[in-house]
Motif scaffolding. Sequence first.
Motif, PDB file in Angstrom:
ATOM      1  N   PRO A   1       4.975  -8.399 -32.453  1.00  0.00           N
ATOM      2  CA  PRO A   1       6.004  -7.756 -31.614  1.00  0.00           C
ATOM      3  C   PRO A   1       7.392  -8.242 -32.019  1.00  0.00           C
ATOM      4  O   PRO A   1       7.602  -9.450 -32.212  1.00  0.00           O
ATOM      5  CB  PRO A   1       5.616  -8.191 -30.199  1.00  0.00           C
ATOM      6  N   TRP A   2       8.340  -7.312 -32.098  1.00  0.00           N
ATOM      7  CA  TRP A   2       9.582  -7.633 -32.806  1.00  0.00           C
ATOM      8  C   TRP A   2      10.872  -7.382 -32.021  1.00  0.00           C
ATOM      9  O   TRP A   2      11.958  -7.327 -32.606  1.00  0.00           O
ATOM     10  CB  TRP A   2       9.631  -6.871 -34.124  1.00  0.00           C
ATOM     11  N   CYS A   3      10.807  -7.253 -30.705  1.00  0.00           N
ATOM     12  CA  CYS A   3      12.042  -7.008 -29.949  1.00  0.00           C
ATOM     13  C   CYS A   3      13.042  -8.141 -30.116  1.00  0.00           C
ATOM     14  O   CYS A   3      14.247  -7.907 -30.299  1.00  0.00           O
ATOM     15  CB  CYS A   3      11.737  -6.753 -28.472  1.00  0.00           C
ATOM     16  N   MET A   4      12.584  -9.395 -30.081  1.00  0.00           N
ATOM     17  CA  MET A   4      13.497 -10.520 -30.267  1.00  0.00           C
ATOM     18  C   MET A   4      13.923 -10.660 -31.718  1.00  0.00           C
ATOM     19  O   MET A   4      15.067 -11.039 -32.009  1.00  0.00           O
ATOM     20  CB  MET A   4      12.858 -11.822 -29.765  1.00  0.00           C
ATOM     21  N   SER A   5      13.036 -10.318 -32.640  1.00  0.00           N
ATOM     22  CA  SER A   5      13.409 -10.335 -34.049  1.00  0.00           C
ATOM     23  C   SER A   5      14.554  -9.356 -34.296  1.00  0.00           C
ATOM     24  O   SER A   5      15.469  -9.639 -35.085  1.00  0.00           O
ATOM     25  CB  SER A   5      12.208  -9.969 -34.927  1.00  0.00           C
ATOM     26  N   PHE A   6      14.521  -8.210 -33.617  1.00  0.00           N
ATOM     27  CA  PHE A   6      15.599  -7.237 -33.744  1.00  0.00           C
ATOM     28  C   PHE A   6      16.924  -7.823 -33.253  1.00  0.00           C
ATOM     29  O   PHE A   6      17.957  -7.703 -33.923  1.00  0.00           O
ATOM     30  CB  PHE A   6      15.256  -5.979 -32.947  1.00  0.00           C
TER      31      PHE A   6
ATOM     32  N   GLY B   1       8.781  -9.354 -20.432  1.00  0.00           N
ATOM     33  CA  GLY B   1       8.646  -9.924 -21.758  1.00  0.00           C
ATOM     34  C   GLY B   1       9.287  -9.108 -22.851  1.00  0.00           C
ATOM     35  O   GLY B   1       8.692  -8.926 -23.924  1.00  0.00           O
ATOM     36  N   HIS B   2      10.503  -8.667 -22.613  1.00  0.00           N
ATOM     37  CA  HIS B   2      11.174  -7.779 -23.553  1.00  0.00           C
ATOM     38  C   HIS B   2      12.658  -8.131 -23.577  1.00  0.00           C
ATOM     39  O   HIS B   2      13.168  -8.826 -22.679  1.00  0.00           O
ATOM     40  CB  HIS B   2      10.958  -6.332 -23.110  1.00  0.00           C
ATOM     41  N   THR B   3      13.372  -7.668 -24.608  1.00  0.00           N
ATOM     42  CA  THR B   3      14.782  -8.005 -24.746  1.00  0.00           C
ATOM     43  C   THR B   3      15.551  -6.880 -25.419  1.00  0.00           C
ATOM     44  O   THR B   3      14.966  -5.930 -25.945  1.00  0.00           O
ATOM     45  CB  THR B   3      14.964  -9.310 -25.560  1.00  0.00           C
ATOM     46  N   GLY B   4      16.865  -6.997 -25.417  1.00  0.00           N
ATOM     47  CA  GLY B   4      17.737  -6.033 -26.068  1.00  0.00           C
ATOM     48  C   GLY B   4      19.165  -6.537 -26.017  1.00  0.00           C
ATOM     49  O   GLY B   4      19.438  -7.655 -25.556  1.00  0.00           O
ATOM     50  N   ILE B   5      20.084  -5.705 -26.479  1.00  0.00           N
ATOM     51  CA  ILE B   5      21.509  -6.038 -26.486  1.00  0.00           C
ATOM     52  C   ILE B   5      22.227  -5.092 -25.541  1.00  0.00           C
ATOM     53  O   ILE B   5      22.162  -3.868 -25.701  1.00  0.00           O
ATOM     54  CB  ILE B   5      22.090  -5.927 -27.904  1.00  0.00           C
TER      55      ILE B   5
ATOM     56  N   GLU C   1      17.511  -1.559 -27.782  1.00  0.00           N
ATOM     57  CA  GLU C   1      16.314  -2.397 -27.833  1.00  0.00           C
ATOM     58  C   GLU C   1      15.454  -2.045 -29.040  1.00  0.00           C
ATOM     59  O   GLU C   1      15.319  -0.877 -29.405  1.00  0.00           O
ATOM     60  CB  GLU C   1      15.479  -2.204 -26.562  1.00  0.00           C
ATOM     61  N   GLY C   2      14.874  -3.046 -29.624  1.00  0.00           N
ATOM     62  CA  GLY C   2      13.888  -2.844 -30.670  1.00  0.00           C
ATOM     63  C   GLY C   2      12.496  -2.964 -30.088  1.00  0.00           C
ATOM     64  O   GLY C   2      12.300  -3.549 -29.012  1.00  0.00           O
ATOM     65  N   ASN C   3      11.502  -2.404 -30.781  1.00  0.00           N
ATOM     66  CA  ASN C   3      10.105  -2.523 -30.362  1.00  0.00           C
ATOM     67  C   ASN C   3       9.859  -1.918 -28.982  1.00  0.00           C
ATOM     68  O   ASN C   3       9.156  -2.471 -28.147  1.00  0.00           O
ATOM     69  CB  ASN C   3       9.673  -3.981 -30.378  1.00  0.00           C
TER      70      ASN C   3
ATOM     71  N   ASP D   1       9.809   6.875 -21.144  1.00  0.00           N
ATOM     72  CA  ASP D   1       8.982   6.049 -20.270  1.00  0.00           C
ATOM     73  C   ASP D   1       7.493   6.204 -20.522  1.00  0.00           C
ATOM     74  O   ASP D   1       6.689   5.413 -20.026  1.00  0.00           O
ATOM     75  CB  ASP D   1       9.278   6.382 -18.801  1.00  0.00           C
ATOM     76  N   SER D   2       7.102   7.200 -21.298  1.00  0.00           N
ATOM     77  CA  SER D   2       5.679   7.448 -21.494  1.00  0.00           C
ATOM     78  C   SER D   2       5.034   6.475 -22.473  1.00  0.00           C
ATOM     79  O   SER D   2       3.831   6.244 -22.422  1.00  0.00           O
ATOM     80  CB  SER D   2       5.463   8.882 -21.995  1.00  0.00           C
ATOM     81  N   GLY D   3       5.819   5.909 -23.379  1.00  0.00           N
ATOM     82  CA  GLY D   3       5.263   4.965 -24.351  1.00  0.00           C
ATOM     83  C   GLY D   3       5.378   3.531 -23.891  1.00  0.00           C
ATOM     84  O   GLY D   3       5.884   3.241 -22.803  1.00  0.00           O
ATOM     85  N   SER D   4       4.933   2.615 -24.751  1.00  0.00           N
ATOM     86  CA  SER D   4       5.018   1.194 -24.428  1.00  0.00           C
ATOM     87  C   SER D   4       6.474   0.760 -24.388  1.00  0.00           C
ATOM     88  O   SER D   4       7.256   1.083 -25.275  1.00  0.00           O
ATOM     89  CB  SER D   4       4.266   0.361 -25.470  1.00  0.00           C
ATOM     90  N   GLN D   5       6.819   0.012 -23.368  1.00  0.00           N
ATOM     91  CA  GLN D   5       8.202  -0.425 -23.203  1.00  0.00           C
ATOM     92  C   GLN D   5       8.479  -1.753 -23.902  1.00  0.00           C
ATOM     93  O   GLN D   5       9.625  -2.037 -24.258  1.00  0.00           O
ATOM     94  CB  GLN D   5       8.539  -0.542 -21.714  1.00  0.00           C
ATOM     95  N   ASP D   6       7.459  -2.551 -24.095  1.00  0.00           N
ATOM     96  CA  ASP D   6       7.661  -3.871 -24.696  1.00  0.00           C
ATOM     97  C   ASP D   6       6.943  -4.034 -26.028  1.00  0.00           C
ATOM     98  O   ASP D   6       6.981  -5.108 -26.624  1.00  0.00           O
ATOM     99  CB  ASP D   6       7.227  -4.979 -23.734  1.00  0.00           C
ATOM    100  N   ASN D   7       6.294  -2.977 -26.509  1.00  0.00           N
ATOM    101  CA  ASN D   7       5.653  -3.034 -27.820  1.00  0.00           C
ATOM    102  C   ASN D   7       5.575  -1.618 -28.388  1.00  0.00           C
ATOM    103  O   ASN D   7       4.530  -1.180 -28.865  1.00  0.00           O
ATOM    104  CB  ASN D   7       4.273  -3.671 -27.740  1.00  0.00           C
ATOM    105  N   GLY D   8       6.714  -0.927 -28.307  1.00  0.00           N
ATOM    106  CA  GLY D   8       6.785   0.430 -28.817  1.00  0.00           C
ATOM    107  C   GLY D   8       7.078   0.443 -30.306  1.00  0.00           C
ATOM    108  O   GLY D   8       7.017  -0.590 -30.973  1.00  0.00           O
ATOM    109  N   GLY D   9       7.460   1.594 -30.808  1.00  0.00           N
ATOM    110  CA  GLY D   9       7.530   1.712 -32.260  1.00  0.00           C
ATOM    111  C   GLY D   9       8.897   1.813 -32.871  1.00  0.00           C
ATOM    112  O   GLY D   9       9.004   2.018 -34.083  1.00  0.00           O
ATOM    113  N   GLY D  10       9.977   1.684 -32.084  1.00  0.00           N
ATOM    114  CA  GLY D  10      11.283   1.897 -32.707  1.00  0.00           C
ATOM    115  C   GLY D  10      12.444   1.252 -31.990  1.00  0.00           C
ATOM    116  O   GLY D  10      12.272   0.520 -30.999  1.00  0.00           O
TER     117      GLY D  10
END
Length: 210
Positions: free
Chosen positions: A37-42, A91-95, A108-110, A115-124
């Motif tokens: 999972p890469w939200c923080m990496s982003f 468990g998610h982050t963004g700017i 936000e990344g990841n 709202d239909s997809g994953s909010q903390d482990n999505g694809g973009g």
Amino acid sequence: MGKDVLTVARGELGNTESPAGSNRTKYGAWMKLDGQPWCMSFVQWCCAQAGRPLPFRTGSCSALLDWYRRNHPECIVTTPQPRDIIIYNFGHTGIVESAAANTITAIEGNTSAGDSGSQDNGGGVYRRTRSKALVKAYIRPFESYEEDEMTGKEIHDALSSYLKEQPVPVWARAELAEAVKLGITDGRDPMELVPRYQAAIMALRAVKGR
């Protein structure tokens, strides 16, 4: 001089994992956490690309928040501003890009585009507006963004304008008047910034007694 981290983040909007569902991105590869999972990496990548790397390198939202709580609690703020790092309670982050009364908009990344997809482990990388009720904390690592973005001329003009509003210190007034009588200075704009060549000329006049 650092770049605007929001400009960097906005430039990544629409980037997705390749292949889809793999958690493989340039952000994870840069962090050496590709496939995770890469939200923080982003967030870490955007800050580094802006020339403002975070002081604690981690791919974990909770680990970054804990580090700031221990080392720089003053950077954890209650009122969000653009460029703050937002930590959500799922468990998610963004700017942070902007804030309203009850919602927060962040890049936000990841995550998913809706709202239909994953909010903390999505694809973009997507711009998302969420309820402030989902926010765990805001971290403000950039305390001097506006000052850092000023040009040299802007800094000079701002300081000159400030000094013109200030009176000559009481202790200096008698000696200033004497310097005017001796012709060392004409006494105009006594609080104006003085380049070194002007200071050297005034010192030379004083030495020569004229």
